[in-house]
Design a protein around this motif. Structure first.
Motif, PDB file in Angstrom:
ATOM      1  N   GLY A 349       0.812  -1.212   0.000  1.00 37.66           N
ATOM      2  CA  GLY A 349       0.000   0.000   0.000  1.00 37.66           C
ATOM      3  C   GLY A 349       0.842   1.257   0.000  1.00 37.66           C
ATOM      4  N   MET A 350       2.149   1.114   0.283  1.00 31.85           N
ATOM      5  CA  MET A 350       2.984   2.291   0.353  1.00 31.85           C
ATOM      6  C   MET A 350       4.333   2.082  -0.328  1.00 31.85           C
ATOM      7  SD  MET A 350       3.937   4.485   3.684  1.00 31.85           S
ATOM      8  CE  MET A 350       3.619   6.220   3.643  1.00 31.85           C
ATOM      9  N   GLY A 351       4.999   1.003   0.013  1.00 32.07           N
ATOM     10  CA  GLY A 351       6.348   0.809  -0.505  1.00 32.07           C
ATOM     11  C   GLY A 351       6.372   0.395  -1.963  1.00 32.07           C
ATOM     12  N   LEU A 352       5.342  -0.331  -2.378  1.00 30.70           N
ATOM     13  CA  LEU A 352       5.311  -0.842  -3.746  1.00 30.70           C
ATOM     14  C   LEU A 352       3.913  -0.626  -4.312  1.00 30.70           C
ATOM     15  CD1 LEU A 352       6.945  -4.298  -2.977  1.00 30.70           C
ATOM     16  CD2 LEU A 352       8.078  -2.435  -4.163  1.00 30.70           C
ATOM     17  N   VAL A 353       3.794  -0.797  -5.624  1.00 30.25           N
ATOM     18  CA  VAL A 353       2.478  -0.765  -6.256  1.00 30.25           C
ATOM     19  C   VAL A 353       2.171  -2.176  -6.732  1.00 30.25           C
ATOM     20  CG1 VAL A 353       1.084   0.218  -8.088  1.00 30.25           C
ATOM     21  CG2 VAL A 353       2.800   1.614  -6.970  1.00 30.25           C
ATOM     22  N   ASN A 355      -0.081  -3.697  -8.505  1.00 27.13           N
ATOM     23  CA  ASN A 355      -0.466  -4.053  -9.873  1.00 27.13           C
ATOM     24  C   ASN A 355       0.638  -3.802 -10.892  1.00 27.13           C
ATOM     25  OD1 ASN A 355      -3.008  -5.121  -9.502  1.00 27.13           O
ATOM     26  ND2 ASN A 355      -3.957  -3.103  -9.425  1.00 27.13           N
ATOM     27  N   MET A 356       1.716  -3.173 -10.460  1.00 29.89           N
ATOM     28  CA  MET A 356       2.804  -2.924 -11.407  1.00 29.89           C
ATOM     29  C   MET A 356       3.808  -4.071 -11.345  1.00 29.89           C
ATOM     30  SD  MET A 356       3.748   1.054 -11.126  1.00 29.89           S
ATOM     31  CE  MET A 356       2.686   2.317 -11.785  1.00 29.89           C
ATOM     32  N   ASP A 360       8.770  -1.887 -13.027  1.00 32.62           N
ATOM     33  CA  ASP A 360       8.152  -0.590 -12.770  1.00 32.62           C
ATOM     34  C   ASP A 360       8.245  -0.223 -11.292  1.00 32.62           C
ATOM     35  OD1 ASP A 360       7.617  -0.449 -15.408  1.00 32.62           O
ATOM     36  OD2 ASP A 360       5.476  -0.043 -15.210  1.00 32.62           O
ATOM     37  N   ASN A 361       8.221  -1.217 -10.420  1.00 32.88           N
ATOM     38  CA  ASN A 361       8.375  -0.924  -8.997  1.00 32.88           C
ATOM     39  C   ASN A 361       9.797  -0.489  -8.661  1.00 32.88           C
ATOM     40  OD1 ASN A 361       6.046  -1.213  -7.111  1.00 32.88           O
ATOM     41  ND2 ASN A 361       5.771  -3.064  -8.334  1.00 32.88           N
ATOM     42  N   LEU A 364      10.219   3.311  -8.990  1.00 33.39           N
ATOM     43  CA  LEU A 364       9.466   4.255  -8.153  1.00 33.39           C
ATOM     44  C   LEU A 364      10.336   5.369  -7.594  1.00 33.39           C
ATOM     45  CD1 LEU A 364       6.980   2.048  -6.127  1.00 33.39           C
ATOM     46  CD2 LEU A 364       6.409   4.046  -7.480  1.00 33.39           C
ATOM     47  N   ARG A 403       1.994  -8.013  -6.893  1.00 29.34           N
ATOM     48  CA  ARG A 403       0.979  -8.584  -6.006  1.00 29.34           C
ATOM     49  C   ARG A 403       0.871 -10.092  -6.157  1.00 29.34           C
ATOM     50  NH1 ARG A 403      -3.331  -9.628  -9.575  1.00 29.34           N
ATOM     51  NH2 ARG A 403      -2.906  -8.274 -11.333  1.00 29.34           N
TER      52      ARG A 403
END
Lengths: 511, 372
Positions: A349-353, A355-356, A360-361, A364, A403
């Motif tokens: 919820g904060m460190g990574l996305v 769905n990416m 792409d992570n 960031l 995820r």
């Protein structure tokens, strides 16, 4: 005597993943059974099937020797099974007694007085301390847990399932809980506790059943078990359980925090006059009951919280200049050349996305580099490949959405990215939460590696055994203020436990 | 154990989320194809039951609605490009999880600006000055309509759904107001075709095809949007803000700035869609000129999962169905509602099948021993 619960060949799948596979398990009457397993080994899923939250794909459940079908939590209650979940399900503005009778259908009508009396009686019987008229929002975590347990007992449960009950308790509170559970056992109730902490298993339970990767490994009597046997059953191979700890090399004051005050959105003070120093080449542990200000403290340093007052001074090892990080945005902090890395508690919820994909992570933190309006994916891709290789991340490829990875692999990606910028300050909040033993040790090693490199490591942890073994110094937070900083080499868990609740006792004395 | 309730049967159906383990691409498209086939079968049943016509003939007409003649093909392409243009416009906002349901109003404002330019300057300025002027006017009009809700969202955290919706009504009323000044002929309460005689201010025909320029412009925007969202730093920021505002804050993205910038782009593109509608297609302005496309565009965008290239397919599907349904209605002298029913059934299946892609439905196993 027939067993209280017997499970035969229980299988549950989620998609293609087996959460449980052919699990056999018995719970005797009047015993405390521990279900031991690493995170993701299917302990909670298995228990959720007994308490009616999930429904097994295959297999049979017997209660008192009779086969039953449990389709909902209500069915489970009809069979006198009650589960206390890790996350409490209570209404904040109701009192203890109101929460206990919530959802009960009583033909005689609603009698709160009677309920309050009965709640107090149950408390007395098993040695709980509970005030039926106290509102939930005024309660500490351990009191809330007490209400959850009483709610289950009130409904007449004979079989109690507790999911990681000590995760949120101080060592002292855990001891109190264990005493209550033993009294219940002596009263003829069956207790099942889900846990991954070995010393709890050994001190509390009569028998231990071990799960590994959704499969049943075996059950042994606690009297015949020790930590090594249990770990081997859990992990499937011998594991070295020692954490290294070197002496800090040339510690310098890297981050000096002085008089920090912070209010949350509701205007409540969450950090009160916090002062401490993080030194290079050492690991500073932060202990405290969940929600004592740990998150706000780290976010303040990272430039994500508005501060009432206080200073965050950073001594740059290259220029020997001192800079104040207060009221700087994360961007400004980076532009000042401060290599501050932060592994937040909320990974997806904060460190990574989530769905990416991994590449792409990786970008960031660094995607802004260069003047081009377009993204440069080559360097992040190389970094992703390198982290996957170096930290043994299990993933189909670097273009898999994060995820889809397991908890441990998600954390390796996050920590890997944060340490890739060779930080001078590394903050990690609960970095091993939800990780299996091997992944946890990988993370400890990475933190140690950064310490040796000369980074000032700030480690917020919940497992006091680990804090005491890994850190050089430990700062204990209690209700948003510092209740003390101790030398991790000489302190004990009990001392830290007392400091975690110190302020509350002071207040009680004052009353 | 003493209990009154004994359940002897397992639940018939249990539904589980696929979670991490999502359905492979090929299978997912298979499910969608099956959904469309099932929809057509159900439509056939309805057609036979209600009208008694041969469903195959009806489907042939449905097909003719878009491909019946070269004129129909051009019209279909024109409608497709308009819908696609507005869908592309709303996409960056929705990708950012900014619920912009104000495309209708933003497009109308663009159209209004185009009409104003055509009326006041169309015959006075040379084309080389006029067209850039009209473009700027339309972009600004759409942009303002998009950025106002974004500003209030960023500054005061107002609800963007309500705000953009209400801006639609303002745009409609503003159009009504302007029509009063521009009406032609007098008292008709319509504007009529602007500059009918001179055709000044109309987008030029290309190779004798009056819609070709529209179509090419939208094709260009499609490619541009694809690149913008996938390869630019802005596009990356939009994704991060949309997925998790907390992550965006954590890495130091200025969330407010991204919201404002993205809604400006979204509104500006709607403005261009308005220009194409008024100057490139209808050459007039009325309150209903956007005709609900601002809302249909949201569906097109979501069905395509915000991929601009896929969006050309989903907007084709919608336009194809609408045109076909209209064709059926006239050809068989059916009520307009009949075509609405058919379109409704087909859309229900297409959207409904996403459930089966996201979730797994398990049925009770028959061969398993029943409980005692």
């Amino acid at each position: 005597m027939k067993p209280a619960i017997e499970l035969r060949n229980i299988t549950k799948t989620f998609g293609n993943v087996y959460a449980n596979r052919d699990v056999n398990l018995t719970v005797e009457k009047g015993e405390i059974l521990s279900i031991l397993g690493e995170n993701g080994s299917g302990k909670t899923t298995l228990m959720n099937m007994i308490s009616g939250i999930y429904f097994p794909d295959e297999g049979q459940i017997f209660i008192d020797g009779e086969e039953v079908v449990i389709r909902s939590p209500k069915d489970a209650f009809d069979y006198k099974i009650g589960m206390i979940h890790q996350h409490f399900k209570l209404v904040d503005v109701f009192t203890a007694a109101q929460n206990v009778i919530l959802g009960l259908e009583d033909k005689k009508g609603f009698n709160l007085k009677e309920a309050e009396k009965k709640v107090a009686e149950i408390g007395e019987k098993y040695g709980f301390i509970v005030d039926p008229k106290k509102k939930i929002y005024e309660m500490s975590v351990s009191e809330k847990q007490t209400v959850e347990i009483i709610r289950v007992l009130y409904r007449g449960a004979d079989i109690l399932i507790l999911d990681e009950p000590t995760a949120v308790l101080t060592p002292q509170e855990a001891q109190k809980l264990f005493a209550v559970l033993r009294r219940m056992r002596d009263d003829g109730k069956s207790i099942v506790i889900i846990t991954h902490k070995l010393h709890e298993v050994l001190s509390l339970s009569d028998r231990v059943s071990v799960l590994r990767k959704g499969e049943y490994v075996g059950t042994i009597k606690t009297s015949e078990a020790d930590e090594n046997i249990l770990t081997e059953m859990m992990v499937g191979k011998k594991v070295e359980l020692n954490i290294e700890r070197d002496e800090p090399q040339n510690p310098e004051d890297r981050l000096v925090v002085a008089g920090l005050n912070c209010k949350n959105r509701e205007g409540i003070e969450v950090l009160k006059n916090i002062s401490f120093t993080a030194k290079s080449g050492e690991i500073l542990g932060i202990a405290g009951i969940a929600g004592s200000g740990q998150r706000e403290l780290l976010e303040s340093i990272a430039g994500l919280q508005h501060l009432e007052n206080g200073e965050i001074l950073y001594n740059d090892p290259k220029t020997n200049k001192t800079e104040n990080l207060r009221d700087k945005t994360p961007m400004q902090i980076r532009d000042m050349g401060v290599r501050l890395s932060f592994v937040p508690e909320d990974r997806l919820g904060m460190g990574l996305v989530g769905n990416m994909d991994i590449v792409d992570n990786m970008m960031l933190r660094s995607y802004r580099k260069g003047k081009s309006v377009f993204l440069e994916r080559k360097a992040p891709k190389d970094l992703a490949e390198e982290i996957i290789k170096r930290l043994d991340v299990v993933t189909p490829s670097a273009s898999t959405p994060v995820r889809r990875l397991s908890g441990g692999n998600v954390q390796k990606i996050l920590v890997g990215r944060e340490i890739s910028s060779s930080p001078t300050v590394l903050m990690a909040a609960y970095p091993v939460r939800g990780l299996d033993i091997n992944s946890s040790y990988t993370i400890y090693n990475l933190l140690n590696e950064q310490k040796r490199r000369g980074a000032a490591v700030i480690f917020v942890g919940e497992d006091l055994d680990v804090l005491v073994e890994l850190c050089d110094r430990i700062m204990v937070l209690c209700g948003g203020s510092v209740s003390g900083i101790v030398d991790a080499r000489t302190t004990t868990k009990e001392e830290i436990g007392l400091m975690m609740t110190k302020k509350k006792e002071v207040q009680e004395d004052a009353n | 154990m003493q209990t009154n309730v004994k359940h002897t049967k397992e639940p018939l159906i249990t539904i589980t989320s696929r979670g991490r383990d999502s359905m492979p691409m090929k299978k997912a498209w298979g499910v969608r194809a099956i959904a469309i086939i099932l929809a057509f079968i159900l439509c056939a049943v309805v057609i036979v039951m209600v009208t008694g016509y041969n469903p195959l003939k009806v489907y042939a007409e449905l097909f003719k609605g878009s491909f019946g003649s070269s004129r129909k093909i051009w019209n279909m392409l024109q409608e497709l490009s308009m819908l696609l243009c507005i869908s592309l416009a709303v996409t960056p906002a929705f990708k950012m999880k900014f619920w912009n349901i104000g495309a209708e109003g933003q497009t109308l404002m663009g159209g209004l600006a185009a009409a104003a330019c055509m009326i006041y300057f169309g015959e006075k300025l040379p084309p080389i000055v006029f067209f850039p002027l009209m473009l700027v006017a339309c972009v600004v009009a759409g942009l303002v309509w998009g950025i106002v809700p974004a500003y209030f969202k960023a500054k005061f955290n107002t609800n963007e759904t309500l705000f953009t919706l209400m801006m639609n009504y303002v745009a409609v009323q503003l159009t009504s107001f302007c029509i009063v000044f521009w009406e032609n002929p007098k008292d008709s309460n319509t504007v009529g075709v602007i500059n009918r005689a001179t055709q000044s201010g109309w987008l030029p025909e290309l190779f004798g095809q009056k819609y070709l320029l529209n179509i090419l412009i939208v094709a260009l925007i499609t490619v541009g949007m694809y690149i913008y969202l996938k390869y630019s730093k802005h596009g990356y920021e939009i994704s991060v803000v949309g997925e998790s505002e907390n992550t965006a804050r954590y890495v130091g993205i200025n969330v407010k700035k991204v919201i404002l910038r993205t809604m400006a782009i979204s509104g500006a593109l709607c403005g261009i869609a308005g220009l194409l509608l008024v100057s490139g297609t209808d050459h007039t302005i009325n309150r209903d000129i956007v005709g609900g496309m601002g809302f249909t565009a949201i569906m097109v965008s979501w069905l395509a999962k915000f991929n601009p290239v896929v969006m050309s397919l989903t907007s084709f599907l919608i336009v194809f169905l609408e045109r076909g349904a209209g064709e059926i209605a006239t050809k068989f002298q059916l009520n307009e509602s009949m075509s609405d029913i058919l379109t409704g059934i087909i859309l229900f299946f297409i959207i409904g099948c996403e459930f089966f892609i996201q979730y797994k439905v398990n049925f009770r196993k028959k061969n398993k021993e029943e409980n005692v």
